[in-house]
Design a protein around this motif. Structure first.
Motif, PDB file in Angstrom:
ATOM      1  N   ALA A 456       0.831  -1.211   0.000  1.00 22.60           N
ATOM      2  CA  ALA A 456       0.000   0.000   0.000  1.00 22.60           C
ATOM      3  C   ALA A 456       0.864   1.259   0.000  1.00 22.60           C
ATOM      4  O   ALA A 456       0.588   2.220  -0.729  1.00 22.60           O
ATOM      5  N   ARG A 460       1.020   4.194  -2.811  1.00 23.65           N
ATOM      6  CA  ARG A 460       0.648   5.567  -2.442  1.00 23.65           C
ATOM      7  C   ARG A 460       1.753   6.583  -2.741  1.00 23.65           C
ATOM      8  O   ARG A 460       1.543   7.781  -2.553  1.00 23.65           O
ATOM      9  N   THR A 467      -7.274   5.837  -1.054  1.00 22.53           N
ATOM     10  CA  THR A 467      -7.839   4.889  -0.099  1.00 22.53           C
ATOM     11  C   THR A 467      -7.464   3.467  -0.509  1.00 22.53           C
ATOM     12  O   THR A 467      -6.986   3.220  -1.623  1.00 22.53           O
ATOM     13  N   ASP A 468      -7.706   2.510   0.383  1.00 23.40           N
ATOM     14  CA  ASP A 468      -7.442   1.110   0.042  1.00 23.40           C
ATOM     15  C   ASP A 468      -8.271   0.692  -1.167  1.00 23.40           C
ATOM     16  O   ASP A 468      -7.807  -0.087  -2.022  1.00 23.40           O
ATOM     17  N   LEU A 471      -6.558   1.791  -4.258  1.00 24.58           N
ATOM     18  CA  LEU A 471      -5.393   0.945  -4.556  1.00 24.58           C
ATOM     19  C   LEU A 471      -5.831  -0.356  -5.200  1.00 24.58           C
ATOM     20  O   LEU A 471      -5.228  -0.817  -6.183  1.00 24.58           O
ATOM     21  N   LEU A 472      -6.874  -0.968  -4.655  1.00 19.68           N
ATOM     22  CA  LEU A 472      -7.357  -2.230  -5.214  1.00 19.68           C
ATOM     23  C   LEU A 472      -7.896  -2.029  -6.626  1.00 19.68           C
ATOM     24  O   LEU A 472      -7.698  -2.875  -7.516  1.00 19.68           O
ATOM     25  N   GLU A 485      -3.696  -9.817  -3.868  1.00 15.24           N
ATOM     26  CA  GLU A 485      -4.518 -10.358  -2.791  1.00 15.24           C
ATOM     27  C   GLU A 485      -3.984 -11.696  -2.281  1.00 15.24           C
ATOM     28  O   GLU A 485      -4.290 -12.103  -1.157  1.00 15.24           O
ATOM     29  N   LEU A 491      -2.549  -5.884   0.929  1.00 15.61           N
ATOM     30  CA  LEU A 491      -1.935  -4.566   0.786  1.00 15.61           C
ATOM     31  C   LEU A 491      -0.942  -4.270   1.897  1.00 15.61           C
ATOM     32  O   LEU A 491      -0.050  -3.431   1.739  1.00 15.61           O
TER      33      LEU A 491
END
Length: 610
Positions: A456, A460, A467-468, A471-472, A485, A491
């Motif tokens: 993560a 970033r 936000t997460d 990112l996903l 995953e 993350l």
């Protein structure tokens, strides 16, 4: 401004163009600028140190008072008050000195942190060709050795120098209060000390500056030898490289020994000054006591005052050693921070109507006689994907870097919609975070660095406020969500050095996910799928195609399948545009592209055009 040092024989290749070193005036101006935001803390620290030093000057008169009490044969209880006062002075001086030095140390660390931030910021913005000309050793020596020298001076030399100078000034004033003749006697040492300082400084500046350059050249040689060890062994060049390393090491050792001899001569002269001054004060005290002008206790206090100057005077002068070394390092750091300010800005140009990127008569050379681009002109329409094709050495990567703003053209202009790409431009999102408004152009190369930290945190770098979920989504866009995953902690898994190692294909997908997060209008891919190997090539090409969707893109095509999928293909040959058109148009033209296509495709089945 800055000046570039001349090379030292035996320490650097003739082709090396070292990064600039700031002049003394520019270094002092930069230091004042760095301190200005903390003037209040500086004044507070100075004021507390003045008070601590002034309180400490009561010790010698109190000791002189004790001498007079004993010499006069007074009762023992007469010693109580001066002894108690000595204890009070010791406590007060200790507390105030600690407070003052703490303020000075905080000031120094704050200024050093500010300088580090500026240095890193400017170093990241340096054009790639400028770093290549200087060599990695020069920048490495500055970011390690020079920063360490300045940091050491800030943490030890700066507080001690401040205290020493205050002690000298106030002690001489106290001697004048006892009797001005004691001060005049003490000043006999000053000419010797002044000549010593002048003798030292004139030699130290050159020696330490040369030493820093020699250390940089030594590091450069070691980096080249170790980094290319396999090639060195393969070509049986061990003896040649060993001799080069030994020669540069000998030069560094020679300069180190010169600095050692310089310091030894410095100390010897200081001892002579101490003997002259103390002898003069004692002789003066003898005659004044004999004439009844002062008491034995006063003469004792004067001698103790001068003796107490040994420490601060020697410290101040000896700290010139650290100061000169730190000053040389500071000048090298400021030289780098000034590069962006002193570099010529590219002329502002508007893009052509409807174009997102305009390259107008751009030329670029890596040095005299090393021109790689010759007046190249090119326009990319908004949303258009253009593939750069050509043989090795045609200038494809150079043109890509110029469009991304990582390098500056030596002639012509590069413009993007909304304004031209500035000098130093946006560096690859794989290497640094964008500004608050996001970068206008992002470059992704085949050399991707995975920073040590969580996945993560690595993502970033492109958008700190992501936000997460963001990112996903970015990972899913470039077909990297499945393996991300599958990491032990998703993350939150640590990647990079010491963590979960990502293979070249996954590292490149990570870079493309950063591109998606940065969301620039223009993207430049410089052989961004080259490291995947045949097995991962198709996956990375899908990832790159998804990351570029909706953007204007310039793609240096490692595989011609990328060229086939592009809206337009531009063929470079010897730094010039020789063809431009679609895949089908250029194949039909039977020119340089058609030749490349036949050589590349061979037994391959030509992919379908989109």
């Amino acid at each position: 401004m800055t000046s570039t040092p001349s090379g030292i024989p035996g320490t650097a290749d003739d082709s090396a163009e070292l990064l600039p070193i700031a002049s003394g005036a520019r270094t002092r101006a930069a230091l004042r600028t760095l301190i200005r935001p903390d003037r209040g803390r500086a004044l507070l620290g100075l004021g507390v140190l003045v008070g601590a030093t002034a309180v400490g000057l009561l010790v010698q008169p109190l000791l002189g008072r004790i001498v007079d009490i004993v010499a006069d044969g007074r009762p023992a209880d007469a010693l109580t008050l001066p002894v108690v006062l000595l204890l009070v002075v010791a406590v007060v001086q200790g507390v105030t000195t600690t407070l003052g030095l703490t303020q000075v140390a905080r000031l120094g660390e704050t200024v050093l942190a500010r300088l580090r931030e500026q240095f890193v910021e400017r170093a990241l913005q340096l054009p790639a060709d400028r770093l290549e000309r200087a060599g990695a050793g020069d920048l490495t020596a500055r970011v390690t050795g020079d920063v360490a020298r300045v940091a050491e001076a800030v943490r030890s030399a700066l507080p001690e120098m401040a205290r020493s100078v205050l002690a000298i000034v106030l002690t001489l004033g106290a001697m004048a209060l006892l009797d001005v003749r004691f001060l005049l006697a003490a000043l006999l040492a000053v000419p010797v000390q002044a000549l010593t300082a002048r003798w030292y400084v004139r030699r130290a500046v050159t020696v330490y500056a040369d030493q820093r350059v020699a250390n940089g050249a030594q590091q450069q040689q070691l980096l080249e030898t170790i980094g290319g060890a396999a090639t060195v062994r393969g070509h049986r060049l061990e003896e040649q490289h060993t001799e080069k390393s030994a020669r540069r090491s000998r030069k560094a050792v020679e300069l180190t020994m010169r600095s050692v001899h310089l310091v030894l001569g410095f100390y010897a002269r200081l001892h002579i000054a101490e003997y002259i001054g103390l002898a003069a004060v004692l002789v003066t005290g003898f005659f004044l006591v004999r004439d009844g002008s002062v008491s034995i206790g006063t003469a004792t206090a004067a001698a103790l005052y001068f003796h107490s100057l040994f420490g601060p005077v020697n410290a101040a002068l000896v700290l010139l050693d650290d100061a000169q070394s730190a000053a040389a390092g500071l000048a090298r750091l400021v030289g780098v921070t000034d590069i962006e300010e002193s570099a010529a800005q590219l002329p502002h140009q508007r893009t052509e109507a409807g174009a997102a990127v305009t390259v107008d008569a751009v030329s670029h050379a890596y040095g005299p006689g090393r021109t790689v681009l010759h007046e190249v002109s090119l326009a990319l329409r908004a949303g258009e994907h253009v593939a750069l094709v050509g043989t090795s050495g045609a200038g494809k990567s150079t043109l890509a870097r110029l469009v991304a703003g990582v390098q500056q053209p030596t002639g012509g202009t590069v413009s993007v919609a909304g304004g031209h790409q500035p000098t130093g431009g946006k560096v690859s999102v794989a290497q640094s975070a964008p500004g608050p408004a996001g970068p206008s152009v992002v470059l992704v190369t085949q050399e991707v660095h995975v920073f040590t930290g969580t996945l993560a945190e690595d993502l970033r770098l492109a958008r700190p406020d992501a936000t997460d979920a963001d990112l996903l989504t970015a990972l899913a866009t470039v077909y990297a969500l499945e393996w991300a995953e599958a990491l032990p902690e998703g993350l939150a898994s640590v990647v990079g050095e010491g963590g979960h190692r990502l293979d070249p294909a996954r590292a490149q997908q990570l870079a493309l996910a950063r591109l998606v997060l940065a969301d620039p209008p223009v993207a430049v891919l410089d052989e961004a799928t080259a490291e995947a190997g045949s097995a991962g090539a198709r996956t990375l090409e899908r990832s790159a195609e998804a990351a570029l969707a909706g953007r204007t893109a310039l793609v240096v095509a490692h595989r011609l399948t990328q060229a086939v999928a592009a809206d337009r293909i531009v063929v470079l040959e010897a730094g010039r545009v020789v063809e431009s058109g679609t895949h089908d148009e250029l194949r039909t033209a039977d020119g340089p592209y058609a030749t490349l296509w036949r050589a590349w495709s061979g037994s391959r089945n030509a992919p379908r055009t989109r």
